[in-house]
Structures are given as C-alpha cells and as structure tokens.
Design a protein around this motif. Structure first.
Motif, short mmCIF file in Angstrom:
data_model
loop_
_atom_site.label_atom_id
_atom_site.label_comp_id
_atom_site.label_asym_id
_atom_site.label_seq_id
_atom_site.Cartn_x
_atom_site.Cartn_y
_atom_site.Cartn_z
N GLY A 234 -28.70 -38.11 38.56
CA GLY A 234 -27.96 -38.01 37.21
C GLY A 234 -26.47 -38.20 36.91
N GLU A 235 -25.80 -38.51 38.14
CA GLU A 235 -24.32 -38.57 38.24
C GLU A 235 -23.69 -39.91 38.11
N LEU A 236 -24.61 -41.20 37.97
CA LEU A 236 -24.11 -42.43 37.81
C LEU A 236 -24.68 -43.03 36.60
N ASP A 237 -23.65 -43.97 35.98
CA ASP A 237 -24.19 -44.94 34.92
C ASP A 237 -25.22 -46.20 35.45
N ASP A 238 -25.53 -47.12 34.58
CA ASP A 238 -26.48 -47.98 35.03
C ASP A 238 -25.63 -49.19 35.73
N THR A 239 -24.30 -49.32 35.56
CA THR A 239 -23.60 -50.37 36.15
C THR A 239 -22.50 -49.45 36.95
N VAL A 240 -22.13 -50.02 38.29
CA VAL A 240 -21.19 -49.15 39.06
C VAL A 240 -20.75 -50.15 39.88
N ARG A 241 -19.36 -49.71 40.08
CA ARG A 241 -18.50 -50.45 40.97
C ARG A 241 -18.41 -49.76 42.20
N VAL A 242 -18.84 -50.44 43.46
CA VAL A 242 -18.87 -49.79 44.80
C VAL A 242 -17.83 -50.34 45.68
N ASP A 243 -16.75 -49.43 45.97
CA ASP A 243 -15.78 -49.86 46.76
C ASP A 243 -16.24 -49.46 48.25
N LEU A 244 -16.30 -50.66 49.17
CA LEU A 244 -16.41 -50.40 50.49
C LEU A 244 -15.25 -50.66 51.11
N PRO A 245 -15.23 -50.38 52.93
CA PRO A 245 -13.92 -50.71 53.32
C PRO A 245 -13.55 -52.27 53.16
N GLY A 246 -14.68 -52.95 53.07
CA GLY A 246 -14.46 -54.66 53.22
C GLY A 246 -14.20 -55.21 51.95
N GLY A 247 -14.21 -54.44 50.73
CA GLY A 247 -14.33 -55.08 49.38
C GLY A 247 -15.23 -54.24 48.55
N SER A 248 -15.50 -54.75 47.27
CA SER A 248 -16.36 -54.27 46.00
C SER A 248 -17.52 -55.01 45.89
N LEU A 249 -18.50 -54.27 45.31
CA LEU A 249 -19.62 -55.12 44.90
C LEU A 249 -19.86 -54.30 43.62
N THR A 250 -20.38 -55.07 42.65
CA THR A 250 -21.07 -54.63 41.50
C THR A 250 -22.71 -54.38 41.56
N ILE A 251 -22.90 -53.04 41.28
CA ILE A 251 -24.53 -52.99 41.26
C ILE A 251 -24.91 -52.39 39.93
#
Length: 276
Positions: A234-251
C-alpha cells in the motif's frame, strides 16, 4: 568453435547475446562461465541464447544463463536487449514480438523512440510458486538472516525475489545481506534480493543482488518485484519510476492478476567472435 556474439546492456546490466536461431549452438556451464568471465572471456552478467520457438504462435525462444553457468527463468533487462537484437540482426521486422521463456510466454513491444516495453506477466505471491517456505501467504515475512531479524516481501516474476525496504540504498548492507538472503534455506532455488528505498509513491531507488551474478547495475524483474511488493504494502501508486545504479525504468501495474509493464532502453555495445 568460433562463436559470433553481440555485447549489449540494459542500464548497465550486461549480456553476451548469441544467435542460436540461424546456427546450432549448445553451451555447457563451463563455456557460459568462460564467456561471462571479465578477465579471460568477454564479460557479462548473463549469456542470452536466441533460439527457434518450440510452440505455435511464438516468434522466438529466449534462454538466459547467469555468470555462474546456471540457467534461469527470466530477465527483464535481457528481454529488452533480446528485442533490440532480433531487430538489429534482421531476424524480424515486427514491433510486437512474442517470446517463449523458461517461465512462460512474454510479449515485447518496440516503441518508436527505440525503448522496449515488456509485458512481464502477473506477479505470483503464493509461497509454493516463488518458491518460498512459509505456512501461509503474507504481505511480509519475518526472516532471520545472520542472526538479525528482518521483514521481507517475497514474489515471483518468473524468477524468485525477496524485497527488503531500506532507509537509504547508499548505506544498505548489500554486500553482507545479499549473499545471506540469496542462499537462505527458505528459498530452495535461491533468490534475487532487492534493497528498496521509497522516495515517494511514484518513485523508488533500488539495488539488486542477483542470484548467481552478485550485485548488478540494473535488474528488470527486480524492479517489477519491488513495485509489486510496494503496491501490495500500500505504499506505491500504479506507475513508478525505479532508479537503479545503471539508470531508470518505468514500471506500471494495475494490481491483482494484471501484468506488470516495464519500459526502458536496450543498448548494443559491440560485436565480435570468440573461440570456444
């Protein structure tokens, strides 16, 4: 045997990709370890084999081998590189590519900007499907690791993931806790371990200790697992930017039995030939 290959990466999670579609290529675990060796081989986190499908209605078969030589079920960053590879190599001109993996069939969409959107399937939280030893399914599980009590989320994204919330990924004990969690006896097939810092409901930071590879710069299934667990908490919305050491993904995930969607880049680095 002289083996052509292409070196690729998705946000720094790097791969040796081999065309086993147009030629017969069979690798044993020792050969995979040699290819993945960063001093004596080419160097990569995983070796990807592109093969002919074994079922109807599918364009390709896609196999993934970790740097330790073991075959695994799924790899999100590898799936994006796979889509870029088969298009670059002229194996298909399709923008929508249906691919057979060890964990089931996935669909890849090549976007106009060159990024790849992947239907990663629905997350599976049932302990026996992860697999994870537990009396019953739960949002969080207490787990003792190295004499320390922790609380984790557990999920399968075609491969097993444990997700641990941390205050700051910069100070997270990835090197110590990663190997201990990876080989924890309650995960009979070992597990990928995500260390998740929640910035806000639409943004997380993540480091992943991958099963059989160690910490990598990015992990697509790990990003999906973290968002699935965070949503379940219950802590995130349906679209989330995920920042990883190598860059970002959209989930993106609508919840329930709906699939997770992952969007991100895939980069071709160089090609060559190596003797096995």
């Amino acid at each position: 045997m002289h083996l052509p290959f292409v070196k690729m990466h998705g946000l720094g999670n790097d791969f040796v990709v081999i065309d086993a579609y147009r030629r017969d290529v069979r690798l044993n675990s020792a050969q995979v370890r040699f290819l993945a060796d960063r001093r004596f081989g080419i160097g990569c986190d995983q070796v990807l084999l592109v093969e002919k499908p074994t079922q109807n209605g599918v364009d390709f078969r896609y196999r993934i081998f970790n740097a330790d030589g073991g075959e695994v079920e799924q790899c999100g960053n590898g799936a994006r590189c796979f889509a870029r590879f088969v298009r670059d190599e002229g194996l298909t001109t399709k923008d929508t590519i249906v691919v057979e993996t060890a964990s089931g069939v996935i669909t890849l969409y090549v976007e106009a900007n060159g990024e790849v959107r992947v239907n990663m399937g629905a997350p599976r939280f049932e302990p026996q499907q992860i697999p994870f030893t537990a009396d019953a399914e739960a949002d969080k599980y207490p787990l003792e690791v190295g004499g320390e009590p922790l609380a984790i989320g557990a999920v399968s994204m075609g491969n097993p993931h444990a997700v641990l919330r941390v205050e700051d990924i910069a100070t997270a004990e990835v090197e110590r806790l990663g190997p201990l969690l990876e080989s924890h006896p309650r995960f009979p097939h070992r597990v990928n371990v995500g260390f998740m810092q929640i910035v806000d409901r639409r943004h997380i930071r993540l480091r992943v200790f991958e099963r059989g590879a160690g910490e990598t710069l990015a992990c697509g299934t790990g990003a999906c697992a973290a968002v699935a667990v965070g949503r379940r908490w219950g802590e995130l919305d349906d679209t989330v930017r995920v920042d990883l050491p190598g860059g970002s993904l959209t989930i993106h995930w609508d919840g329930g039995n709906q699939p997770l969607w992952m969007t991100g880049p895939a980069t071709r680095v160089f090609q060559g030939e190596i003797e096995l």
